[in-house]
Design an enzyme around this catalytic site. Structure first.
Site, PDB file in Angstrom:
ATOM      1  CG  HIS A  77       7.814  19.517 -35.087  1.00  0.00           C
ATOM      2  ND1 HIS A  77       9.181  20.313 -34.703  1.00  0.00           N
ATOM      3  CD2 HIS A  77       7.099  18.241 -35.377  1.00  0.00           C
ATOM      4  CE1 HIS A  77       9.358  18.919 -35.037  1.00  0.00           C
ATOM      5  NE2 HIS A  77       8.537  18.591 -35.535  1.00  0.00           N
ATOM      6  CB  SER A 116      10.194  15.859 -34.076  1.00  0.00           C
ATOM      7  OG  SER A 116      10.533  15.872 -34.962  1.00  0.00           O
ATOM      8  CG  ASP A 148      10.222  23.178 -33.346  1.00  0.00           C
ATOM      9  OD1 ASP A 148       9.380  22.825 -32.930  1.00  0.00           O
ATOM     10  OD2 ASP A 148       9.981  22.333 -34.039  1.00  0.00           O
TER      11      ASP A 148
HETATM   12  N1  ARG Z   1      10.113  18.915 -40.452  1.00  0.00           N
HETATM   13  C1  ARG Z   1       9.702  18.348 -39.342  1.00  0.00           C
HETATM   14  C2  ARG Z   1       9.637  17.121 -38.867  1.00  0.00           C
HETATM   15  O1  ARG Z   1       9.327  16.420 -39.458  1.00  0.00           O
HETATM   16  C3  ARG Z   1       8.471  19.285 -38.455  1.00  0.00           C
HETATM   17  C4  ARG Z   1       9.001  20.698 -38.910  1.00  0.00           C
HETATM   18  C5  ARG Z   1       6.999  21.095 -38.787  1.00  0.00           C
HETATM   19  N2  ARG Z   1       7.413  22.802 -38.860  1.00  0.00           N
HETATM   20  C6  ARG Z   1       7.083  22.663 -39.547  1.00  0.00           C
HETATM   21  N3  ARG Z   1       7.166  24.010 -40.322  1.00  0.00           N
HETATM   22  N4  ARG Z   1       6.003  22.624 -40.461  1.00  0.00           N
HETATM   23  O2  ARG Z   1       9.872  16.381 -37.744  1.00  0.00           O
END
Ligand code: ARG
Length: 701
Positions: A84, A637, A221
């Site tokens: 992501h 992330s 991811d």
């Molecule tokens: N919640 C994660 C973060 O902010 C991002 C995940 C991205 N995946 C998604 N399905 N949008 O770091």
């Protein structure tokens, strides 16, 4: 006797100091943190974590693109981050013919690696305290505005003094503890960063919005990039003559996995937390930030979803924008829910009461703290409608229609005398805008703003136009504006030499009106100052407790242990997900597109040929994702998860639903960091992606 007693106490404290709240600055890890790490089994010395003299872990960590984190994992500059985090780049290179989002991407040779115009990585070189330099320039009689201006200009001078653009060296002065301290961090930027590998999104984004911010997870991811440098290993703009960057140090990767209770450290760039915020501030965030975000993005995302479902081209075009919007839309839903479920406001109120009583004990010394809670209460109440309207404005216009937002940004740039290469900006921004979809968003959000704005003095000028000339019909109004405006004709817009030429363009006029409205809403507020004092009081009250500063996009480490959790009495989660769980999700809940697997991936998973070395010796399985209780937030992330020897065991990518209040209050029992097991990543690279050439670059232990 006394000494023995003291060391027993010290030991007991250390044993109780299990995985912990805290995002610690790695450039000044305290002796206390060191000893906690040792009690948890670390096999690295302080110097191996951070050093300015010789290669250490800090040389391995990168700030990725200004929004994520990553780790350098090979002597040829390969970087592991999240899928992501690479999503925007993957989308940029995707077309309906080469759908890298859907099918994944692998550069078979070095020369196939794909450059990304605005992408960069920053290496952290050093951080030092500049508080005295900044505060020396202020005087007690200055108001907030004057103080900020003075601090800003001294900070700029300090930053300019170390800037060395030839070597990509730049400094950033950032406030800590809401401005009670200031540190300068020095970075080196490399801006030729190329896409090397991405898994298909049914793995990289497995679970989509359904699973986002939740556990159990099966998301693989990750994505892989490579840093390039000039022939002398120096930072350079993209050139085909650039060569893979040779880092001073790169991370080794452990194939040994983890057991519950094992030490895990994350290193990365957490963006924003507000852990010392007052109860009034929390209530304010819930109402003015989260409620607005949830409501407005709901309207916008429904329109994007329709568009994305209508064609592959639109799906690709809007996928990154949609994911960005929905990520924090769901975050806000979860944050409001968890704040309520966990009774965070009541907990804060109790702490505030304690602070007040402490202050009252010695009014001569602590007098400045006595009135802050009343002041906060008053000031939040006084500015409530204004803050609500500003957030509504931001969601509706700054992050609403892309065309309107483009006009607003250009307008502001013009007002500040900063204008970039206009033609280039048009090309870049309009590449991912579908005029028809954007027009729908424009109309819906213009109407929605008017329906939700809390005070008629914050109504925009367009209301009268829509009511008098279009009979209140926002679609008709949008049709008219878009048919007349050059901003809805990108080809013509790209021919414009300067914004002055667009004259009385109706979308540009609307942008001007809206920015004028925003200025009307804006007013300096002493809230930040009161919040800062409240934090100061807390730290003063508990002098022997160590308080880490809130996240502010600077390099931090957090330590924790591998650990599952129990969200309710009759539910306990183990610390990892088995390989069968992703197959189960698809087979049993296949009607949910977020759980769909493309046939190649499904067949590969069914076959189970994951690579012997990636199978966990205890579970005899390919473990997918795992849990630790590290303290992370957005910006983290892609952060590497390191074991006690400083070897990479996973990549952090998410937090869990039950503790979504964590940016405002850490919950030791519930908060978990979700990571993808590095062996899952490697299995996808080698066994699914057949990218042996990448595996050869890595050091696997
Ligand atoms: N919640 C994660 C973060 O902010 C991002 C995940 C991205 N995946 C998604 N399905 N949008 O770091």
């Amino acid at each position: 006797m006394k000494r023995l007693f003291l060391s027993v106490i010290a030991m007991l404290t250390l044993m109780g100091a299990r995985a912990d709240e805290g995002m610690w600055m790695i450039s000044n890890l305290s002796a206390k943190t060191d000893s906690i790490l040792h009690s948890m089994g670390i096999e690295l010395t302080h110097d191996q974590i951070f050093s300015t003299e010789h290669p250490a872990l800090n040389n391995v960590i990168v700030q990725f693109g200004g929004f994520c984190s990553g780790s350098v994992v090979s002597p040829d500059g390969l970087v592991f981050t999240n899928h992501h985090c690479g999503y925007g780049s993957i989308q940029d290179h995707s077309t309906t013919e080469h759908d890298y989002l859907k099918n994944g991407f692998f550069a078979k040779k070095l020369k196939d690696e794909l450059p990304n115009e605005d992408l960069y990585v920053d290496f952290h070189l050093n951080t030092y305290d500049v508080t005295d330099k900044l505060l020396a320039a202020t005087t007690p009689d200055m108001d907030e505005m004057q103080r900020m201006l003075v601090i800003d200009s001294v900070a700029t001078v300090l930053q300019e003094a170390i800037e060395d653009s030839v070597n990509g060296i730049h400094g950033e002065v950032v406030p800590y503890y809401k401005g009670s301290k200031y540190y300068m961090s020095v970075y080196q930027r490399y801006s030729d960063v190329r896409l090397v590998f991405a898994p298909p999104q049914c793995l990289g984004k497995h679970g989509g919005d359904t699973d986002n911010w939740m556990w159990p997870r099966q998301t693989c991811d990750f994505s892989v990039f490579r840093i390039y440098a000039d022939k002398n290993n120096k930072p350079a703009k993209y050139s085909k003559d650039n060569v893979p960057y040779k880092p001073v140090k790169y991370a080794h990767i452990s194939l040994q996995g983890y057991q519950p209770g094992d030490l895990c450290m994350t290193f990365g760039y957490p963006g924003n937390t507000d852990r010392y915020l007052s109860s009034y501030g929390i209530e304010n965030t819930m109402r003015t930030v989260n409620d607005n975000r949830i409501q407005v993005r709901g309207v916008k995302q429904a329109i994007m979803t329709d568009a994305m479902n209508s064609s592959d081209a639109l799906r690709i075009m809007y996928s990154s924008k949609y994911a960005q919007s929905s990520n924090y839309w769901k975050f806000s839903i979860g944050q409001n829910k968890a704040l309520k479920d966990l009774g965070v406001i009541a907990e804060k109120q109790a702490l505030e009461k304690e602070i007040l009583e402490w202050a009252k004990q010695k009014p001569e010394e602590r007098g400045k703290y006595i009135g802050i809670l009343d002041s906060l209460k008053e000031e939040y109440a006084r500015s409530y409608q204004q803050q609500f309207a500003m957030n509504l404005w931001q969601e509706s216009f700054w992050s609403g229609s892309d065309i309107l937002a483009f006009a607003i940004k250009q307008m502001i740039g013009m007002a500040q005398g900063k204008q970039g290469d206009f033609k280039k900006e048009v090309e870049k921004s309009f590449k991912d805008i579908d005029i028809n979809t954007d027009k729908k968003i424009f109309a819906a959000l213009a109407k929605n703003y008017v329906e939700h704005v809390p005070d008629s003095s914050y109504l925009p000028e367009y209301v009268q136009v829509v009511d008098s000339l279009f009979n209140g019909d926002y679609n008709a109004y949008a049709d008219f504006l878009f048919s007349k405006s050059i901003f809805a004709r990108p080809a013509d817009l790209a021919q414009v030499e300067s914004l002055a030429e667009v004259g009385e363009d109706p979308i540009f006029m609307q942008a001007i009106d809206l920015v004028t409205l925003l200025y009307k809403m804006y007013g300096a507020s002493p809230i930040d100052h009161y919040e800062q004092l409240l934090g100061d009081a807390l730290r003063e009250m508990n002098r022997d407790k160590e308080y880490y500063p809130d996240a502010n996009f600077t390099l931090r480490m957090s330590y924790g242990i591998v650990e599952g959790y129990s969200p309710s009495k009759d539910l306990t989660y183990e610390c990892f997900t088995p390989s069968q769980s992703i197959i189960d999700k698809f087979e049993k809940q296949g009607s949910n597109p977020d759980y769909e697997l493309i046939p190649e991936v499904y067949a590969w998973l069914k076959k189970g040929n994951f690579g012997k070395k990636y199978i966990d010796s205890k579970s005899k399985d390919l473990q997918l994702c795992f849990l630790t209780n590290n303290d992370i937030t957005g910006g983290n992330s892609g952060s590497g998860m390191y074991d006690k020897k400083g070897r990479l065991i996973g990549l952090a990518f998410d937090g869990n639903w039950e503790a979504m209040s964590s940016d405002l209050k850490f919950d030791t029992n519930l908060q978990r960091c979700i990571g993808v097991d590095i062996r899952y990543v490697l299995s996808i690279i080698e066994k699914y992606g057949k990218a042996k050439r990448l595996i050869k670059e890595l050091t696997l232990e």
